[in-house]
Design an enzyme around this catalytic site. Structure first.
Site, PDB file in Angstrom:
ATOM      1  N   GLY A  27       0.828  -1.197   0.000  1.00 35.47           N
ATOM      2  CA  GLY A  27       0.000   0.000   0.000  1.00 35.47           C
ATOM      3  C   GLY A  27       0.859   1.242   0.000  1.00 35.47           C
ATOM      4  O   GLY A  27       2.058   1.181   0.307  1.00 35.47           O
ATOM      5  N   LYS A  81      -9.773 -13.662 -16.685  1.00 28.48           N
ATOM      6  CA  LYS A  81     -10.120 -13.979 -18.077  1.00 28.48           C
ATOM      7  C   LYS A  81      -9.576 -15.324 -18.539  1.00 28.48           C
ATOM      8  O   LYS A  81     -10.273 -16.090 -19.213  1.00 28.48           O
ATOM      9  CB  LYS A  81      -9.605 -12.859 -18.992  1.00 28.48           C
ATOM     10  CG  LYS A  81      -9.813 -13.109 -20.477  1.00 28.48           C
ATOM     11  CD  LYS A  81     -11.271 -13.049 -20.876  1.00 28.48           C
ATOM     12  CE  LYS A  81     -11.678 -11.641 -21.190  1.00 28.48           C
ATOM     13  NZ  LYS A  81     -13.026 -11.567 -21.779  1.00 28.48           N
ATOM     14  N   CYS A 116       5.309  -5.942   1.582  1.00 26.31           N
ATOM     15  CA  CYS A 116       5.584  -4.509   1.558  1.00 26.31           C
ATOM     16  C   CYS A 116       4.902  -3.811   2.739  1.00 26.31           C
ATOM     17  O   CYS A 116       5.309  -3.989   3.879  1.00 26.31           O
ATOM     18  CB  CYS A 116       5.173  -3.918   0.217  1.00 26.31           C
ATOM     19  SG  CYS A 116       5.838  -2.263  -0.073  1.00 26.31           S
ATOM     20  N   TYR A 117       3.827  -3.041   2.523  1.00 27.22           N
ATOM     21  CA  TYR A 117       3.114  -2.414   3.640  1.00 27.22           C
ATOM     22  C   TYR A 117       2.639  -3.481   4.616  1.00 27.22           C
ATOM     23  O   TYR A 117       2.697  -3.295   5.847  1.00 27.22           O
ATOM     24  CB  TYR A 117       1.926  -1.606   3.122  1.00 27.22           C
ATOM     25  CG  TYR A 117       1.148  -0.891   4.217  1.00 27.22           C
ATOM     26  CD1 TYR A 117       1.479   0.397   4.591  1.00 27.22           C
ATOM     27  CD2 TYR A 117       0.086  -1.520   4.873  1.00 27.22           C
ATOM     28  CE1 TYR A 117       0.780   1.051   5.610  1.00 27.22           C
ATOM     29  CE2 TYR A 117      -0.609  -0.893   5.883  1.00 27.22           C
ATOM     30  CZ  TYR A 117      -0.265   0.406   6.241  1.00 27.22           C
ATOM     31  OH  TYR A 117      -0.949   1.043   7.257  1.00 27.22           O
ATOM     32  N   HIS A 130       8.188  -7.218  -3.623  1.00 30.56           N
ATOM     33  CA  HIS A 130       6.923  -7.642  -4.246  1.00 30.56           C
ATOM     34  C   HIS A 130       7.140  -8.952  -5.013  1.00 30.56           C
ATOM     35  O   HIS A 130       7.567  -8.941  -6.168  1.00 30.56           O
ATOM     36  CB  HIS A 130       6.405  -6.560  -5.196  1.00 30.56           C
ATOM     37  CG  HIS A 130       5.823  -5.381  -4.497  1.00 30.56           C
ATOM     38  ND1 HIS A 130       4.533  -5.345  -4.022  1.00 30.56           N
ATOM     39  CD2 HIS A 130       6.372  -4.195  -4.164  1.00 30.56           C
ATOM     40  CE1 HIS A 130       4.304  -4.181  -3.440  1.00 30.56           C
ATOM     41  NE2 HIS A 130       5.405  -3.464  -3.504  1.00 30.56           N
ATOM     42  N   GLY A 175     -21.632 -10.972 -27.232  1.00 32.54           N
ATOM     43  CA  GLY A 175     -20.881 -11.492 -28.366  1.00 32.54           C
ATOM     44  C   GLY A 175     -19.457 -11.837 -27.990  1.00 32.54           C
ATOM     45  O   GLY A 175     -18.725 -12.424 -28.791  1.00 32.54           O
ATOM     46  N   GLY A 176     -19.062 -11.497 -26.762  1.00 38.89           N
ATOM     47  CA  GLY A 176     -17.717 -11.792 -26.295  1.00 38.89           C
ATOM     48  C   GLY A 176     -17.645 -13.112 -25.559  1.00 38.89           C
ATOM     49  O   GLY A 176     -18.648 -13.802 -25.359  1.00 38.89           O
ATOM     50  N   VAL A 177     -16.448 -13.458 -25.116  1.00 40.13           N
ATOM     51  CA  VAL A 177     -16.210 -14.735 -24.456  1.00 40.13           C
ATOM     52  C   VAL A 177     -16.914 -14.809 -23.107  1.00 40.13           C
ATOM     53  O   VAL A 177     -17.553 -15.813 -22.769  1.00 40.13           O
ATOM     54  CB  VAL A 177     -14.689 -14.971 -24.282  1.00 40.13           C
ATOM     55  CG1 VAL A 177     -14.425 -16.226 -23.444  1.00 40.13           C
ATOM     56  CG2 VAL A 177     -14.007 -15.091 -25.642  1.00 40.13           C
ATOM     57  N   ASP A 178     -16.815 -13.741 -22.295  1.00 43.81           N
ATOM     58  CA  ASP A 178     -17.339 -13.775 -20.927  1.00 43.81           C
ATOM     59  C   ASP A 178     -18.840 -14.056 -20.893  1.00 43.81           C
ATOM     60  O   ASP A 178     -19.308 -14.933 -20.170  1.00 43.81           O
ATOM     61  CB  ASP A 178     -17.047 -12.456 -20.206  1.00 43.81           C
ATOM     62  CG  ASP A 178     -15.560 -12.175 -20.090  1.00 43.81           C
ATOM     63  OD1 ASP A 178     -14.776 -13.137 -20.169  1.00 43.81           O
ATOM     64  OD2 ASP A 178     -15.187 -11.003 -19.932  1.00 43.81           O
ATOM     65  N   SER A 179     -19.603 -13.300 -21.659  1.00 45.93           N
ATOM     66  CA  SER A 179     -21.053 -13.481 -21.615  1.00 45.93           C
ATOM     67  C   SER A 179     -21.467 -14.803 -22.251  1.00 45.93           C
ATOM     68  O   SER A 179     -22.444 -15.425 -21.835  1.00 45.93           O
ATOM     69  CB  SER A 179     -21.766 -12.304 -22.302  1.00 45.93           C
ATOM     70  OG  SER A 179     -21.431 -12.240 -23.671  1.00 45.93           O
ATOM     71  N   GLU A 219       4.902 -10.830  -6.186  1.00 43.22           N
ATOM     72  CA  GLU A 219       3.825 -11.059  -7.144  1.00 43.22           C
ATOM     73  C   GLU A 219       4.113 -10.518  -8.534  1.00 43.22           C
ATOM     74  O   GLU A 219       3.479 -10.922  -9.516  1.00 43.22           O
ATOM     75  CB  GLU A 219       2.512 -10.471  -6.616  1.00 43.22           C
ATOM     76  CG  GLU A 219       2.453  -8.947  -6.564  1.00 43.22           C
ATOM     77  CD  GLU A 219       2.984  -8.357  -5.274  1.00 43.22           C
ATOM     78  OE1 GLU A 219       2.558  -7.241  -4.922  1.00 43.22           O
ATOM     79  OE2 GLU A 219       3.844  -8.993  -4.623  1.00 43.22           O
TER      80      GLU A 219
END
Length: 507
Positions: free
Chosen positions: A54, A363, A80-81, A165, A219-223, A167
């Site tokens: 943070g 995703k 870190c923080y 960090h 029309g996308g992958v997620d929906s 990550e």
């Protein structure tokens, strides 16, 4: 009940990456803001906790704090923080550093048989404070030239703190920190996407009962993955609506309707609302206002369609975890990057109850689930397309003529990416229409037309991204075709910005 690791967010721009790294190790992870820590721990009952980084100092007035008692009995990793906070709350000493450390730093490892097992010595730092003295019961496992307690461990209580960090991609073998934490804390690796599908199908059945669900297809992958998942749960009680908002790519409405009906066997209705959207967006230039107008209008249309579906009580959307994070700063101290039409701009009194089965997933996890459910890999590997469509790839006002220019340029770019064999190497590749006119010469005539920017990026989950440089011949071919074939465009430029500091989309 949560069977994973809870991440308390103290405002770091990297918190989302912590969640991804933990999931990559086969452990479910979830992020909550630090001020909801007690409630989240009581309700979710995580097996372990991570404290994020943070921007604040732990000794500042009104610095983000938690009650140390809520962590009792659980393995904890502070980053870190979070590392400094653990030190302060457990009786160590934190103070301003004599020399701040930002970027790559050489780590001197003193103990490599614990949290630092197999971790490299080139790490990424971003701090102006240091832990001067560790709490009682902790050993110091690493230091740097300017940081005497770069890593501290209490192995008996499974409490660890790292100043760097782990990550981020820049830290050498940083993900080993998470692997070691999971192993030393005795956490089971039980995050498996096949189990997710089974669990979600049961949840959807329990939640919806005999009610009907309307699914907003973009029309996308997620929906699409959302629709197929719900269809497996409730069959014909799912009613999909695919709205032509006038902001789709070239031929996308017709092509997707065919896929939905013939290949995925979804119960889908196409609604042409293009005029309605364009009218609502007339004269609007601010990107946030565009997103909210589109979001509100989507909901209005789905509510109208719901009245035609007897027994409809739920609206399903393909909201994913990055949508939640970027729209709301994880409901915490991180800055809001952008609102998303799925999670922002919804009316306070929405008549339909919202169901978002993918909101826990990144995703790449959504794509993997789609493949497991038998969706054509070619469809699954489509580049992400924003919910507001081309509205956020047209900088400035949206008109039919500007949409035409962008559609044609974008179609040329996609065709050439596939010919070149780079389409599947990219996370996204798309065109942006820039509201700048420049002088050009075509034949013997002077032109004063608009500019197309090409955006090509590589990424794993969309949270961070690097720009991609194709070869000169490819860029020449794309630029030449766009200028020659798209009336009103006389210049093509390449966006070479990474995320961060830029976002992938321009708006």
């Amino acid at each position: 009940m949560m069977r994973g690791i809870l991440i308390l967010d103290f405002g770091s721009q990297y918190t989302q990456l912590i969640a991804r790294r933990i999931r990559e190790e086969g452990v479910y992870s979830e992020i909550v803001p630090f001020f909801e820590a007690k409630k989240a721990i009581d309700e979710k009952k995580p097996v372990a906790i991570v404290l994020s980084g943070g921007p604040r100092s732990v000794y500042e007035e009104n610095a983000p704090m938690i009650d140390i008692r809520i962590l009792e009995g659980k393995p904890v990793l502070g980053i870190c923080y979070g590392h400094q906070l653990l030190a302060k709350l457990l009786g160590g000493r934190v103070e301003r550093a004599q020399a701040r450390e930002y970027g790559f730093v050489k780590l001197k490892i003193l103990r490599d048989d614990g949290i630092l097992r197999n971790v490299g010595t080139r790490v990424w730092m971003s701090h102006g404070d240091i832990v001067k003295t560790p709490p009682e019961g902790f050993i110091v496992s690493a230091e740097t030239e300017n940081t005497p307690v770069a890593v501290m461990e209490n192995r008996e209580k499974s409490i660890f703190g790292v100043q760097f960090h782990p990550e981020v991609f820049h830290t050498e073998r940083g993900r080993e920190v998470f692997k070691n934490f999971i192993d030393m804390a005795g956490i089971k690796r039980n995050w498996e996407l096949g189990d997710f599908i089974k669990r979600k199908i049961e949840e959807i059945r329990t939640t919806t009962g005999n009610a009907r669900v309307i699914c907003a297809l973009s029309g996308g992958v997620d929906s699409t993955v959302t629709a197929v998942l719900i269809s497996k749960a409730i069959g014909d009680k799912l009613h999909c609506i695919f709205v032509n908002n006038g902001l789709l790519r070239k031929n996308e409405f017709e092509d997707n309707m065919k896929i939905f009906k013939e290949k995925l066997h979804l119960n889908v209705k196409g609604v042409d609302a293009s005029r309605r959207f364009l009218k609502a967006l007339h004269g609007i230039q601010d990107p946030e206002e565009k997103r909210k107008i589109i979001g509100r209008l989507f909901i209005e249309i789905f509510e109208e369609e719901a009245q035609r579906v007897r027994g409809a009580e739920f609206l399903a959307q393909g909201t994913t975890y990055p949508d939640i994070i970027e729209s709301a700063g994880v409901k915490g101290p991180a800055a809001v990057i952008k609102s998303h039409h799925n999670v922002g701009g919804l009316p306070e009194k929405m008549k339909l109850k919202l169901i978002e089965p993918l909101r826990e997933l990144f995703k790449d996890e959504v794509r993997e689930i789609g493949k497991k459910m038998g969706i054509d890999p070619h469809f699954i590997e489509k580049h992400p397309f924003p919910g507001p469509g081309l509205a956020v790839r047209i900088v400035g006002e949206i008109t039919e003529d500007r949409l035409r220019k962008l559609r044609e340029a974008d179609a040329i770019l996609e065709e050439e990416m596939k010919k070149e064999g780079i389409y599947n190497q990219l996370w996204q590749g798309f065109a942006v229409l820039v509201p700048v006119r420049t002088v050009g010469v075509m034949g013997d005539e002077r032109t004063y037309d608009e500019v197309i920017a090409l955006r090509l990026v590589q990424s794993v989950d969309g949270m961070t991204a690097d720009w991609f440089l194709p070869d000169r011949e490819f860029l020449t071919r794309v630029s030449t075709r766009i200028v020659n074939e798209v009336r009103g465009i006389n210049r093509v430029v390449l966006d070479i910005s990474s995320k961060p500091p830029a976002t992938i989309e321009w708006e």
